[in-house]
Design a protein around this motif. Structure first.
Motif, PDB file in Angstrom:
ATOM      1  N   SER A  98      -1.897  -8.701  -1.881  1.00 22.27           N
ATOM      2  CA  SER A  98      -2.698  -7.993  -2.879  1.00 22.27           C
ATOM      3  C   SER A  98      -3.234  -6.725  -2.229  1.00 22.27           C
ATOM      4  O   SER A  98      -3.382  -6.645  -1.014  1.00 22.27           O
ATOM      5  CB  SER A  98      -3.834  -8.873  -3.386  1.00 22.27           C
ATOM      6  OG  SER A  98      -4.692  -9.206  -2.325  1.00 22.27           O
ATOM      7  N   ARG A  99      -3.502  -5.729  -3.074  1.00 24.12           N
ATOM      8  CA  ARG A  99      -4.014  -4.448  -2.589  1.00 24.12           C
ATOM      9  C   ARG A  99      -4.791  -3.796  -3.710  1.00 24.12           C
ATOM     10  O   ARG A  99      -4.688  -4.185  -4.866  1.00 24.12           O
ATOM     11  CB  ARG A  99      -2.872  -3.556  -2.132  1.00 24.12           C
ATOM     12  CG  ARG A  99      -1.904  -3.245  -3.243  1.00 24.12           C
ATOM     13  CD  ARG A  99      -0.766  -2.350  -2.814  1.00 24.12           C
ATOM     14  NE  ARG A  99       0.065  -2.081  -3.966  1.00 24.12           N
ATOM     15  CZ  ARG A  99      -0.232  -1.235  -4.932  1.00 24.12           C
ATOM     16  NH1 ARG A  99      -1.324  -0.530  -4.854  1.00 24.12           N
ATOM     17  NH2 ARG A  99       0.557  -1.077  -5.966  1.00 24.12           N
ATOM     18  N   ALA A 100      -5.545  -2.797  -3.355  1.00 26.95           N
ATOM     19  CA  ALA A 100      -6.298  -2.039  -4.362  1.00 26.95           C
ATOM     20  C   ALA A 100      -5.362  -1.043  -5.040  1.00 26.95           C
ATOM     21  O   ALA A 100      -4.471  -0.476  -4.408  1.00 26.95           O
ATOM     22  CB  ALA A 100      -7.451  -1.302  -3.698  1.00 26.95           C
ATOM     23  N   ILE A 101      -5.568  -0.823  -6.326  1.00 24.85           N
ATOM     24  CA  ILE A 101      -4.762   0.145  -7.073  1.00 24.85           C
ATOM     25  C   ILE A 101      -5.029   1.535  -6.506  1.00 24.85           C
ATOM     26  O   ILE A 101      -6.175   1.914  -6.266  1.00 24.85           O
ATOM     27  CB  ILE A 101      -5.090   0.082  -8.575  1.00 24.85           C
ATOM     28  CG1 ILE A 101      -4.658  -1.266  -9.146  1.00 24.85           C
ATOM     29  CG2 ILE A 101      -4.422   1.227  -9.328  1.00 24.85           C
ATOM     30  CD1 ILE A 101      -5.042  -1.478 -10.590  1.00 24.85           C
ATOM     31  N   GLY A 102      -3.945   2.271  -6.293  1.00 29.68           N
ATOM     32  CA  GLY A 102      -4.054   3.634  -5.801  1.00 29.68           C
ATOM     33  C   GLY A 102      -4.071   3.762  -4.292  1.00 29.68           C
ATOM     34  O   GLY A 102      -4.105   4.865  -3.758  1.00 29.68           O
ATOM     35  N   ASP A 108       2.279  -2.619   4.536  1.00 31.07           N
ATOM     36  CA  ASP A 108       3.499  -1.840   4.308  1.00 31.07           C
ATOM     37  C   ASP A 108       3.503  -0.588   5.178  1.00 31.07           C
ATOM     38  O   ASP A 108       4.525  -0.230   5.762  1.00 31.07           O
ATOM     39  CB  ASP A 108       3.626  -1.436   2.833  1.00 31.07           C
ATOM     40  CG  ASP A 108       3.997  -2.591   1.926  1.00 31.07           C
ATOM     41  OD1 ASP A 108       4.420  -3.651   2.443  1.00 31.07           O
ATOM     42  OD2 ASP A 108       3.856  -2.436   0.697  1.00 31.07           O
ATOM     43  N   VAL A 109       2.367   0.078   5.253  1.00 31.01           N
ATOM     44  CA  VAL A 109       2.258   1.293   6.070  1.00 31.01           C
ATOM     45  C   VAL A 109       2.454   0.951   7.548  1.00 31.01           C
ATOM     46  O   VAL A 109       3.188   1.632   8.272  1.00 31.01           O
ATOM     47  CB  VAL A 109       0.895   1.990   5.840  1.00 31.01           C
ATOM     48  CG1 VAL A 109       0.695   3.145   6.813  1.00 31.01           C
ATOM     49  CG2 VAL A 109       0.784   2.455   4.400  1.00 31.01           C
ATOM     50  N   GLN A 110       1.819  -0.138   7.984  1.00 36.68           N
ATOM     51  CA  GLN A 110       1.946  -0.564   9.375  1.00 36.68           C
ATOM     52  C   GLN A 110       3.395  -0.917   9.701  1.00 36.68           C
ATOM     53  O   GLN A 110       3.925  -0.488  10.734  1.00 36.68           O
ATOM     54  CB  GLN A 110       1.041  -1.770   9.628  1.00 36.68           C
ATOM     55  CG  GLN A 110       1.141  -2.328  11.026  1.00 36.68           C
ATOM     56  CD  GLN A 110       0.343  -3.624  11.183  1.00 36.68           C
ATOM     57  OE1 GLN A 110      -0.268  -4.126  10.232  1.00 36.68           O
ATOM     58  NE2 GLN A 110       0.378  -4.180  12.372  1.00 36.68           N
ATOM     59  N   PHE A 111       4.047  -1.686   8.832  1.00 35.27           N
ATOM     60  CA  PHE A 111       5.441  -2.039   9.062  1.00 35.27           C
ATOM     61  C   PHE A 111       6.332  -0.802   9.064  1.00 35.27           C
ATOM     62  O   PHE A 111       7.204  -0.652   9.913  1.00 35.27           O
ATOM     63  CB  PHE A 111       5.947  -3.025   8.006  1.00 35.27           C
ATOM     64  CG  PHE A 111       5.553  -4.459   8.248  1.00 35.27           C
ATOM     65  CD1 PHE A 111       5.361  -4.959   9.526  1.00 35.27           C
ATOM     66  CD2 PHE A 111       5.403  -5.324   7.188  1.00 35.27           C
ATOM     67  CE1 PHE A 111       5.014  -6.278   9.738  1.00 35.27           C
ATOM     68  CE2 PHE A 111       5.066  -6.655   7.381  1.00 35.27           C
ATOM     69  CZ  PHE A 111       4.868  -7.126   8.668  1.00 35.27           C
ATOM     70  N   ASP A 137      12.928   0.926   3.647  1.00 37.53           N
ATOM     71  CA  ASP A 137      12.541  -0.071   2.639  1.00 37.53           C
ATOM     72  C   ASP A 137      11.028  -0.111   2.446  1.00 37.53           C
ATOM     73  O   ASP A 137      10.535  -0.210   1.313  1.00 37.53           O
ATOM     74  CB  ASP A 137      13.030  -1.470   3.038  1.00 37.53           C
ATOM     75  CG  ASP A 137      14.497  -1.674   2.811  1.00 37.53           C
ATOM     76  OD1 ASP A 137      15.152  -0.799   2.219  1.00 37.53           O
ATOM     77  OD2 ASP A 137      15.007  -2.732   3.257  1.00 37.53           O
ATOM     78  N   MET A 138      10.286  -0.061   3.547  1.00 37.03           N
ATOM     79  CA  MET A 138       8.829  -0.079   3.448  1.00 37.03           C
ATOM     80  C   MET A 138       8.325   1.192   2.757  1.00 37.03           C
ATOM     81  O   MET A 138       7.413   1.133   1.933  1.00 37.03           O
ATOM     82  CB  MET A 138       8.188  -0.212   4.836  1.00 37.03           C
ATOM     83  CG  MET A 138       8.401  -1.568   5.484  1.00 37.03           C
ATOM     84  SD  MET A 138       7.564  -2.906   4.609  1.00 37.03           S
ATOM     85  CE  MET A 138       8.934  -3.765   3.873  1.00 37.03           C
ATOM     86  N   GLU A 139       8.934   2.346   3.079  1.00 35.07           N
ATOM     87  CA  GLU A 139       8.549   3.592   2.405  1.00 35.07           C
ATOM     88  C   GLU A 139       8.858   3.509   0.911  1.00 35.07           C
ATOM     89  O   GLU A 139       8.054   3.939   0.078  1.00 35.07           O
ATOM     90  CB  GLU A 139       9.266   4.790   3.032  1.00 35.07           C
ATOM     91  CG  GLU A 139       8.924   6.115   2.389  1.00 35.07           C
ATOM     92  CD  GLU A 139       7.454   6.479   2.455  1.00 35.07           C
ATOM     93  OE1 GLU A 139       6.994   7.211   1.553  1.00 35.07           O
ATOM     94  OE2 GLU A 139       6.747   6.042   3.392  1.00 35.07           O
ATOM     95  N   ASN A 140      10.009   2.960   0.567  1.00 33.67           N
ATOM     96  CA  ASN A 140      10.353   2.774  -0.848  1.00 33.67           C
ATOM     97  C   ASN A 140       9.349   1.866  -1.548  1.00 33.67           C
ATOM     98  O   ASN A 140       8.990   2.106  -2.708  1.00 33.67           O
ATOM     99  CB  ASN A 140      11.766   2.213  -0.995  1.00 33.67           C
ATOM    100  CG  ASN A 140      12.828   3.214  -0.641  1.00 33.67           C
ATOM    101  OD1 ASN A 140      12.580   4.416  -0.635  1.00 33.67           O
ATOM    102  ND2 ASN A 140      14.015   2.725  -0.328  1.00 33.67           N
ATOM    103  N   GLU A 141       8.922   0.822  -0.868  1.00 29.04           N
ATOM    104  CA  GLU A 141       7.923  -0.092  -1.430  1.00 29.04           C
ATOM    105  C   GLU A 141       6.609   0.641  -1.683  1.00 29.04           C
ATOM    106  O   GLU A 141       5.990   0.490  -2.737  1.00 29.04           O
ATOM    107  CB  GLU A 141       7.707  -1.264  -0.456  1.00 29.04           C
ATOM    108  CG  GLU A 141       6.872  -2.377  -0.989  1.00 29.04           C
ATOM    109  CD  GLU A 141       7.590  -3.259  -1.999  1.00 29.04           C
ATOM    110  OE1 GLU A 141       6.889  -4.061  -2.629  1.00 29.04           O
ATOM    111  OE2 GLU A 141       8.806  -3.155  -2.169  1.00 29.04           O
ATOM    112  N   ILE A 142       6.202   1.463  -0.727  1.00 28.73           N
ATOM    113  CA  ILE A 142       4.971   2.244  -0.874  1.00 28.73           C
ATOM    114  C   ILE A 142       5.091   3.197  -2.064  1.00 28.73           C
ATOM    115  O   ILE A 142       4.182   3.288  -2.893  1.00 28.73           O
ATOM    116  CB  ILE A 142       4.661   3.012   0.433  1.00 28.73           C
ATOM    117  CG1 ILE A 142       4.281   2.016   1.546  1.00 28.73           C
ATOM    118  CG2 ILE A 142       3.555   4.043   0.216  1.00 28.73           C
ATOM    119  CD1 ILE A 142       4.293   2.612   2.942  1.00 28.73           C
TER     120      ILE A 142
END
Length: 158
Positions: A98-102, A108-111, A137-142
């Motif tokens: 879970s994360r805050a909106i925005g 994800d950033v760390q990975f 993949d992590m950048e795409n997720e972000i």
């Protein structure tokens, strides 16, 4: 797990049972997995399923193991390499966060950053490609979540 490799449930639950007996993830377990990856008789579907249940941060922090198991899989062909790489990737992307909106998910950033550093530290080849792919993949997720957040924050009904 080897009796019916087409059964997702058998692979998924079998991997969980396997890890319940193999914990903690120490050198012996890593050596065993590397041994299995180097054995051409090892069922690549089973090995991929077992790798998919690694702890979520393991792939980012154990680059030597990841490199060794990917190279071992590559020696046995594209299918074995693909199953190993898919299992490693699944260990990172499975689960719920879970994360805050925005705000991008800090994990994800760390990975993304760790995978980019791991890729830069590798010589050209499949291991560098794997880590580069994981960073992408992590950048795409972000980026996906940023776009999704934008629609959540835009309350207009078109």
């Amino acid at each position: 797990m080897t009796v019916d490799t087409s059964s997702w449930l058998r692979q998924h639950d079998g991997a969980k049972i396997w890890w319940s007996t193999a914990k903690p993830l120490g050198d012996d377990t890593q050596e065993f997995l590397l041994e299995k990856a180097q054995d051409s008789r090892t069922n690549h579907i089973v090995l991929g399923a077992i790798l998919s249940e690694l702890p979520q941060n393991f792939v980012a922090t154990h680059t030597d193991f990841v490199a060794q198991i990917l190279y071992a899989g590559q020696r046995h062909g594209d299918e074995m390499f693909r199953r190993i790489a898919s299992g490693l990737q699944a260990s990172i992307t499975s689960g719920v966060r879970s994360r805050a909106i925005g705000i991008p998910d800090p994990q994800d950033v760390q990975f993304r950053d760790q995978f980019a550093r791991n890729a830069a530290a590798q010589p050209p080849g499949p291991v560098r490609d794997f880590f580069s792919s994981m960073a992408a993949d992590m950048e795409n997720e972000i980026q996906y979540h940023a776009a999704d957040d934008a629609t959540l924050l835009d309350r207009r009904r078109w």
